[in-house]
Design an enzyme around this catalytic site. Structure first.
Site, PDB file in Angstrom:
ATOM      1  CG  HIS A 116     -34.092 -11.336 -50.741  1.00 20.82           C
ATOM      2  ND1 HIS A 116     -33.467 -10.106 -50.808  1.00 20.82           N
ATOM      3  CD2 HIS A 116     -33.101 -12.262 -50.681  1.00 20.82           C
ATOM      4  CE1 HIS A 116     -32.151 -10.285 -50.783  1.00 20.82           C
ATOM      5  NE2 HIS A 116     -31.900 -11.575 -50.694  1.00 20.82           N
ATOM      6  CG  ASP A 193     -37.671 -11.394 -55.808  1.00 20.92           C
ATOM      7  OD1 ASP A 193     -37.014 -11.944 -56.715  1.00 20.92           O
ATOM      8  OD2 ASP A 193     -37.203 -11.170 -54.677  1.00 20.92           O
ATOM      9  CD  GLN A 196     -33.734 -17.996 -54.642  1.00 21.97           C
ATOM     10  OE1 GLN A 196     -33.487 -19.121 -55.062  1.00 21.97           O
ATOM     11  NE2 GLN A 196     -32.780 -17.193 -54.187  1.00 21.97           N
ATOM     12  CE  LYS A 219     -30.634 -14.580 -56.132  1.00 16.78           C
ATOM     13  NZ  LYS A 219     -29.799 -15.079 -55.032  1.00 16.78           N
ATOM     14  CB  CYS A 359     -31.585 -11.199 -47.493  1.00 19.11           C
ATOM     15  SG  CYS A 359     -29.847 -10.766 -47.576  1.00 19.11           S
TER      16      CYS A 359
END
Length: 404
Positions: A116, A193, A196, A219, A359
């Site tokens: 991302h 990261d 997700q 999220k 993104c």
């Protein structure tokens, strides 16, 4: 029979729209909304700045939320949990505070092509400002990072590896534990990261041996404007503050300042205590359901969507052919139809999806697609919503004038 979790989500109960943009922002259960509201109704004061009851209550809520996140990630120390606004701020914190301090000309930063922009642009900035070089770990069409790619891409010159645990386009899960092992063997640190992954699977930062890991509350069924950075204590201790000002100091003179200990060194200004309390409520809600049930339901929804869409002519699904490798994300293209038109038509049918480059422009350009439509599922979605998606996608080329 497993219950329908939609009843826990006020917006879903008031709206007949099939909300399938969960990879961007998840919906909030009532317990999260109520906890944030309760903070403002009963504890609203600056944490850590007063010795009166309201401030003490706010401080307690804020620090209890930190402990909840610590346990959620299985971090070794509470002070390894830094509250930020979101994943983006967390990653920028690492780039500015660790990257600019520790990297030098000729050092290499390895970044997966799947990142991302939030886990790419900070490292582009770091490379420009330090003279370090950016190296891309390129994936296969299904998102796999091969052993050859990792061997060539993580070497003695590598000083930092930035990688998503789960791709926000392909949904594939990257081998973080293996990446951390390889990176540490050559003296590099790893920035993960987890935006997700955190909502969909258990994360054990000690087992992964990640040096830094970031995720967002919004999220994870939590409030907007609250995020988390995990960092190993010895690394955070050695890093300078990212922002300076109130609350992150021990003392200030005309000549300078002595900064506060962890974690407060990285939490300048008035913090989002209500958001932290809401995030803790979201984590507790997820833990009450359990990741095994969440993962089982989301995989079933993904499988249903992929099997249905795969039967449609002129439609291509990005990534692996295996639903279990998608983590609830199904990105696709329709021949001759721009994803923005796809999204508009689906919206007219009461189906919310995301369309565009997500993104992740370098990834989509690398895959040769540039833009795509993405449906993303959470455990509160239903088979009926997935069927609505399939039927609507099946009609799009006809509605765009291509005929039957």
């Amino acid at each position: 029979m497993k219950r329908d979790y939609r009843e826990d989500f006020p917006l879903l109960m008031q709206n007949e729209t099939a909300y399938l943009d969960n990879a961007a922002t998840a919906q909030r259960p009532a317990c999260v909304i109520e906890r944030e509201k309760a903070f403002y109704e009963t504890e609203n004061a600056n944490p850590m700045r007063g010795f009166y009851p309201l401030s003490l209550a706010a401080t307690e809520s804020y620090e209890e939320a930190r402990k909840t996140v610590r346990d959620f990630l299985n971090a070794a120390h509470t002070e390894e949990i830094i509250f930020t606004r979101n994943t983006t701020e967390s990653l920028n914190l690492v780039a500015y505070s660790y990257g600019l301090t520790n990297l030098k000309p000729g050092d290499e930063i390895a970044v997966s092509i799947m990142e991302h922009h939030s886990n790419l642009l900070p490292w582009q900035m770091t490379a420009r400002m330090t003279g370090a070089k950016l190296h891309f770990l390129e994936c296969e069409q299904d998102g796999t990072l091969t052993e050859e790619t990792l061997t060539k891409g993580i070497h003695e010159g590598t000083k930092l590896v930035a990688v998503a645990q789960v791709s926000n386009v392909l949904g594939c899960q990257n081998p973080i534990e293996e990446i951390c092992k390889r990176a540490h063997e050559v003296g590099a640190v790893v920035v993960v990261d987890a935006a997700q992954s955190a909502p969909h699977m258990p994360i054990d930062v000690q087992k992964l041996d990640a040096d830094f890991l970031a995720f967002s509350g919004h999220k994870l069924l939590g409030p907007m404007g609250i995020g988390v950075l995990y960092g190993k204590r010895e690394l955070l201790d050695a890093m300078p503050p990212f922002l300076t000002g109130g609350e992150m100091i021990e003392s200030v003179t005309r000549e300078g300042a002595v900064f506060a200990e962890l974690p407060h060194k990285f939490e300048a200004g008035t913090v989002n205590a209500a958001g932290a309390a809401g995030l803790a409520a979201a984590i507790e809600y997820i833990q009450g359901i359990g990741f095994p049930e969440i993962m089982e339901k989301e995989e079933a929804l993904t499988r249903q969507a992929m099997e249905g869409i795969a039967k449609l002519p002129h439609v291509k699904i990005l990534g692996s052919e295996r639903p279990e490798n998608h983590t609830g994300i199904v990105a696709f293209t329709i021949e001759g139809v721009h994803p923005h038109d796809v999204s508009e038509i689906l919206s007219s049918d009461g189906i919310d999806v995301r369309a565009g480059h997500h993104c992740a422009q370098p990834l989509l350009a690398y895959l040769g697609d540039n833009v795509a439509t993405r449906a993303s599922f959470m455990f509160y979605n239903t088979p009926e919503e997935v069927e609505r998606l399939i039927q609507s996608v099946a009609s799009i080329r006809r509605r765009m004038g291509y005929g039957e």
